[in-house]
Design an enzyme around this catalytic site. Structure first.
Site, mmCIF file in Angstrom:
data_model
loop_
_atom_site.group_PDB
_atom_site.id
_atom_site.type_symbol
_atom_site.label_atom_id
_atom_site.label_comp_id
_atom_site.label_asym_id
_atom_site.label_seq_id
_atom_site.Cartn_x
_atom_site.Cartn_y
_atom_site.Cartn_z
ATOM 1 N N GLU B 491 7.172 -0.841 4.440
ATOM 2 C CA GLU B 491 8.151 -1.881 4.108
ATOM 3 C C GLU B 491 8.170 -2.213 2.616
ATOM 4 O O GLU B 491 8.892 -3.115 2.201
ATOM 5 C CB GLU B 491 7.902 -3.133 4.953
ATOM 6 N N LYS B 604 2.889 0.273 1.585
ATOM 7 C CA LYS B 604 2.308 -0.834 2.348
ATOM 8 C C LYS B 604 1.464 -0.331 3.510
ATOM 9 O O LYS B 604 0.367 -0.801 3.747
ATOM 10 C CB LYS B 604 3.414 -1.736 2.890
#
Lengths: 771, 771
Positions: B491, B604
């Site tokens: 993300e 991430k």
């Protein structure tokens, strides 16, 4: 559809019947302002129908706590919103104990008028009260463009039969912002006085945890009631947040009750809080001595001065004539250049949306208008506004991880602090820095006055260049400087790599800064040395790095199509044109989910074309045309700032029909309420765009090194176009028909002028060029 | 730092002193649940210190009006939130009229324990009251995994000197969700009874404008007070939203007052609203007849069954042992597979964050755990959950402009309707559709049972494939099918083109659906024909188009590095490794603004590596290793779901040290509160990830066509690892040391097993393979 606002005459906006459904639209359209304060055209008397009551003072704002769904690191704590300030226009009326309320009475006649030549809002209604009593009620008001803290209104009330009348002139501090994030009230009443010469209220914005000033506002009014020039004695009262001065009388048939109300509204923006009470009385006293008639006369005179240098006349198209005057009128109402702490909110003083804050619209769309129609000082104030906020722009960049004096000017701001909270815009729509730098070039180039460069301009340019130099990424694979993760002017692409407009603009900023540094080293050596010391400018390192970046910036083009590539990946999208969009799916921002918009090729607003507009001189016309044709076909123009720029470029490439079609899309945007949102306020900044479409588009005006040039192309729908331009102290009148352009030098000096690339002498103070 | 929760013994979580600052963390850690309902480890007695009081019933939610900063077309109207339901645990105590409140008394000793083997929470405190009186207070409670609408608790109160005691057993309906968007209360009290056999309250969720059911919940308790087995008579009362049953007595020194409280909590999820009152009394009556002791015995027995098939034993590392048991314990507490309307919220019943709704975590991380440790039915319910919501997934896709039965399963949901409201995730993190399709493959492949395919599986697969077939774009320039504008599992990139994981997964979905259609046409011809008719499946057109897409999907790779390209433009970023990140800038999501994160190369969570994990069999080990080394160096693992997947892949490529290092990052995430967020609730879904790291990582377990295989690699820090696996009716015990693996067939039948690519017969029901 019959337009609500008929072009009755060239100078008037009129409304001849009352429709409660359209009242909020009218409240926007008929708004009045003086650059310092302004108000929607709310009724003076009580009104129980739908209304957005709004009275705003430039620079007096409230930091409204940010509301988001999902917090992103770097978001601001608050959104600064211009406050709905205490209202001084209230004149409530009761006839035989029945309130005069247009939502409750039978309206026999209704006439509302905005006189754009004089800046006066007036209204005249005849009403039958529930008990059958007929009355007439007339009002007239303005906010003075001469003394910007003063407003005045006059009402007349006539009964057709004897009746008892109560009239209450009020100051109402019980005001709210409709767009409050958490439905909070923003004001505390701190003092009021009904025992002094005038009644006044002092209100202060609520305390917040944010490091911004609290504002206090003092509102004072002086109301004179009279019948046939005989004063009527009034009573004063205070009830909650409402101060009033009222009369109760028996009015004879055909008698007029006259109410004259002078108001003064001042704030801690200009005075210490403890001086407010005394000052507001003194200021109101001065204005009251002049009285309504004299105040009005001065106000009308000042408007005449404004029109002298900025009017545009269109013959053969009354609607266009009204439209452009309406736009010019509102631009002058919104900004007067008297105060470098003020700027131009997208809605001006006509609504609350967007918080009344400053966007890049100011530099990109409005500045050319003020440059050409107002004294230089007016435009310079817009530059000073940014310069004064440079420290906040540097702090804003630091918040995003930049250092060394790099500045990112905010997307939306009041005080210089970023207020916007949508990551793809707040953090990524960084091209705004370009517009702010370009405004310095624009001002300097138009006025020929380079003094601002050393008064702040170069400091801003260096800070912006420092930002770009850190914001670029050297692509390890392509060995070019790229700008990753941006949103261009086209907000229907987010977080893209290498938006051409942004990359091109960044390179230009660096180049212009380098050029300005060279100039400064030549002509202002000492001041430049002082500036270097002040901002720790490391010439050896920074100049070299910036030069490297300007030489190796990635500027995407597509060889297949022979066009600029809007951004990486744009041509991987399915290529469709706007013509293929079914009408029932437009505007797409109301019919499509956001992801669908993002992956479509449709463009919200001028992006590549915006760049071609700004940097027109870098490209040949054929190349501009090829790009225009490609991108115009894909642009849905779902921003009011878009068609005007496409219109200018269409004129440039000689596509007159397209230019006129695009011009029409915003020329009467609010007057005819195309987008069904005029009730929220007017599109002030896009009004400047229609001026651009006419002056830079149809007249083809451009700034050259020592004069200005024209490339006239009158829309075939018009007979004649004339306008005035201020240029380096000269006042020029320009008058165009299809066959000729006449340029006359009304004031000042200018040696020559260019029309369609040919020079013409102005020695005779007038030139006529046949086309 | 000394860890709060010491691994006192392998089965216990204990806390031996009270620290008010850590109390909310403990409330999460010691949470209890039974798959149907659960609660945080709040104190039974009044407590004025900081506490997040939470008692939740699976499936009972409230549609909380969406809160966003800027609305995007397509956003849902509400976010469904599991409700904080009326609490039945209250046992308030006053000693000589002073409240027993651990925030106000001197604590002489404190011991809190969660027995994971038995599923029992207990506590024992000795306290000196403000007047000097000393008392002991012991509590023990559980929510039954046998009868999931029943909970029970027992308290004992002893005074060391004679004193007067008041004890009040309560039902408290005055409960709120801390995460309410607009600070609203979600419940109305609609009935209560203190005059019947038991006291009960019935509460109903407030009416909303949304098309979702209102829920009513009935909460009844039966409290027995006794001293030395002699009942003490109680008084009942109702005060506002608090029902109580209380006793006031003079307690002799060293005497115990015993309180036994049986509770029943039922809802309109399972009963008609008009049956609630009667039913809750009948159900409570049955449970009360059994009494605390018998209810507890049944509960403990049921836990023993769960542990038989799912325990993991680690020798040589007590902290690891406690950690993995803690994770398995909470996974079983959260989901039991009894109800296909329930699922696994990221926080389970331990907190309110994320609304208790379902994410792709369930399919991608949790399913393998339940497949291997619980009867097949448990996993099948997770598939049925999605199948039952297929119509909503189709409606969700329609909202985004898709048609013809295409389904986009929601990012976050309770009932099947999308609840998430962040465009780059809600609309763009579409890879979730892949995980949901893969779960069908995973279940079918693991169990060998293809029956689900015709019971809903194929219908889901077709709907998902229809989505992909519409979501791809044929690039006009590259003549390949692309997927534009997505967010991958990582993300920290938003709105990218051609996320490899998404593209690869989309292609796999289409391929698997086509394969399943072929199979269905062979073996379930009639049912397939019926399905085609039901969903208007146009085999000619759709099969051909899907085949085309699978053959021409763009799957980005980089030739220079010889690696997969995470997404278009990834390698234009400045390439840095996590090792170059200063410690004081981590986690970057707390130190960097969002745009900086987005344009950095930092990842991430597992993205390419997540794909390599899922599709391991498509790649040779060397290629996996090259990609792993590249992407692991850039992954900051700022999702708890990330290190476990990287750990499994590290084991696969033989990087044991890395595998163990990554395993440690989530193994005791909540117990040691690495991320300083355990007070909000536990990371339930990531707990399944640590199971994966052990079983699929260290033990290298994989499903083959007709058996399972192992590739053991014990961390050198451990002496021995043993665990149990359910596989197609067989119960296997696996025991690994550094030098050998022993596999024994405890129950059922299995012919052979694979260890390090060699087949071993299980005819003797045990195999030992030296490594």
């Amino acid at each position: 559809m019959i337009s609500l606002f008929q072009p009755d005459t060239e100078w008037l906006i009129t409304e001849t019947d009352f429709n409660a459904e359209r009242h909020q639209i009218a409240e926007s359209i008929f708004s009045i302002g003086n650059g310092h304060m302004g108000q929607r055209a709310n009724f003076e008397e009580q009104y129980s129908g739908k209304s957005l009551r709004g009275n705003y003072i430039g620079g007096v704002f409230f930091p409204d706590k940010t509301r988001v769904g999902w917090w992103k690191n770097g978001y601001p704590d608050y959104f600064a919103k211009v406050l709905n300030a205490p209202s001084w226009i209230g004149v409530n009326v009761w006839v035989n104990n029945q309130p005069l309320d247009l939502a409750q009475c039978e309206i026999l006649s209704f006439y509302r008028q905005l006189d754009m030549q004089e800046g006066i809002l007036s209204r005249c209604v005849q009403v039958k009260m529930p008990d059958g009593t007929k009355i007439a009620f007339e009002t007239e008001r303005f906010v003075s463009v001469v003394d910007t803290e003063i407003g005045a209104l006059r009402c007349g009330l006539r009964a057709y039969t004897n009746c008892s009348i109560r009239v209450e002139s009020t100051i109402n501090s019980d005001v709210h912002n409709e767009d409050s994030n958490y439905n909070e009230s923003f004001w505390d009443s701190i003092a009021h006085n009904i025992d002094s010469t005038y009644i006044y209220a002092i209100d202060r914005t609520k305390k917040t945890p944010y490091d911004v000033p609290q504002f206090a506002v003092a509102t004072a009014v002086n109301t004179l009631f009279s019948i046939e020039n005989q004063p009527v004695k009034s009573q004063r009262a205070c009830s909650g947040k409402l101060l009033s001065e009222s009369v109760e009388i028996e009015l004879q048939a055909q008698q007029w009750l006259d109410i004259e109300k002078i108001a003064c509204q001042i704030s801690t923006l200009n005075y210490a809080e403890n001086e407010l009470a005394q000052t507001v009385e003194i200021r109101l006293s001065e204005a009251s001595q002049k009285g309504f008639a004299q105040l009005k006369q001065e106000h009308v005179q000042a408007w005449a001065e404004k029109w002298k240098t900025s009017d545009i006349r269109i013959e053969g198209d009354e609607a266009a004539q009204q439209g452009i005057r309406f736009n010019i009128f509102h631009l002058h109402q919104t900004y007067s250049g008297n105060d470098s702490r003020l700027n131009i909110g997208p809605k001006g003083f006509t609504g609350e949306k967007y918080g009344g804050s400053t966007y890049w619209d100011t530099e990109a769309f409005c500045l050319p208008f003020y440059l050409a129609t107002s004294p230089e000082q007016v435009s310079k104030q817009l530059l000073m506004y940014r310069y004064k906020q440079l420290d906040r722009a540097i702090a804003n960049a630091e918040k995003l991880g930049f250092s060394g004096g790099a500045a990112l000017f905010p997307m939306v701001t009041m005080t210089g602090d970023e207020c916007h909270n949508e990551w793809e815009i707040t953090f990524e729509e960084i091209h705004r820095n370009g517009a702010i730098a370009y405004a310095i070039y624009n001002y300097t180039n138009y006025t020929g006055d380079k003094s601002y460069l050393m008064e702040g301009g170069l400091e801003v340019l260096i800070a912006i260049s420092r930002f770009w130099a850190q914001r670029v990424t050297l692509s390890p694979t392509k060995r070019k400087y790229m700008i990753l993760g941006v949103t261009g002017p086209n907000e229907y692409e987010n977080n893209v790599h290498n938006n051409w407009y942004t990359n091109y603009f960044a390179r230009w900023c660096l180049h212009y800064t380098l050029e300005t540094i060279s100039w400064a080293k030549r002509v202002a050596k000492q001041e430049f040395a002082e500036l270097c010391a002040k901002i720790s400018f490391d010439e050896n390192f920074e100049v070299l790095r910036w030069t490297d970046i300007t030489k190796n910036m990635y500027v995407p083009e597509d060889e297949n199509f022979g066009i600029i590539l809007q951004n990486d990946g744009y041509l991987d999208k399915e290529q469709k044109t706007v013509a293929e969009l079914p009408a029932n799916q437009r505007p797409i921002n109301q019919h499509w989910s956001w992801d669908r918009i993002l992956r479509s090729c449709y463009i919200k607003q001028a992006d590549v074309v915006q760049g071609l507009y700004v940097f027109e001189k870098d490209f040949d016309t054929e190349y501009i045309e090829r790009n225009f044709n490609f991108y115009e076909a894909r642009c849905v123009h779902e921003s009011s700032l878009s068609p005007c720029i496409h219109s200018v470029v269409a004129s440039k490439i000689g596509n007159a029909a397209k230019a006129y079609e695009l011009y029409l899309r915003t020329a009467r945007l609010d007057l005819d309420d195309y987008n069904k949102e005029a009730h929220e306020g007017l599109h002030i900044t896009s009004m400047a765009g229609t001026w651009l479409a006419i002056v830079q588009g149809f007249a083809g005006m451009r700034t050259q090194s020592h004069t200005i040039s024209f490339a006239p192309q009158l829309p075939k729908e018009w007979n004649k176009l004339s306008f005035s331009i201020l240029y380096r102290g000269a006042l020029l009148h320009i008058c165009m028909t299809a066959s000729a352009i006449e340029i006359s030098l009304a004031e000042g000096e200018l040696r020559e002028i260019i029309v369609n690339d040919n020079y013409y002498s102005l020695q005779e103070r007038k030139v006529v060029v046949n086309l």
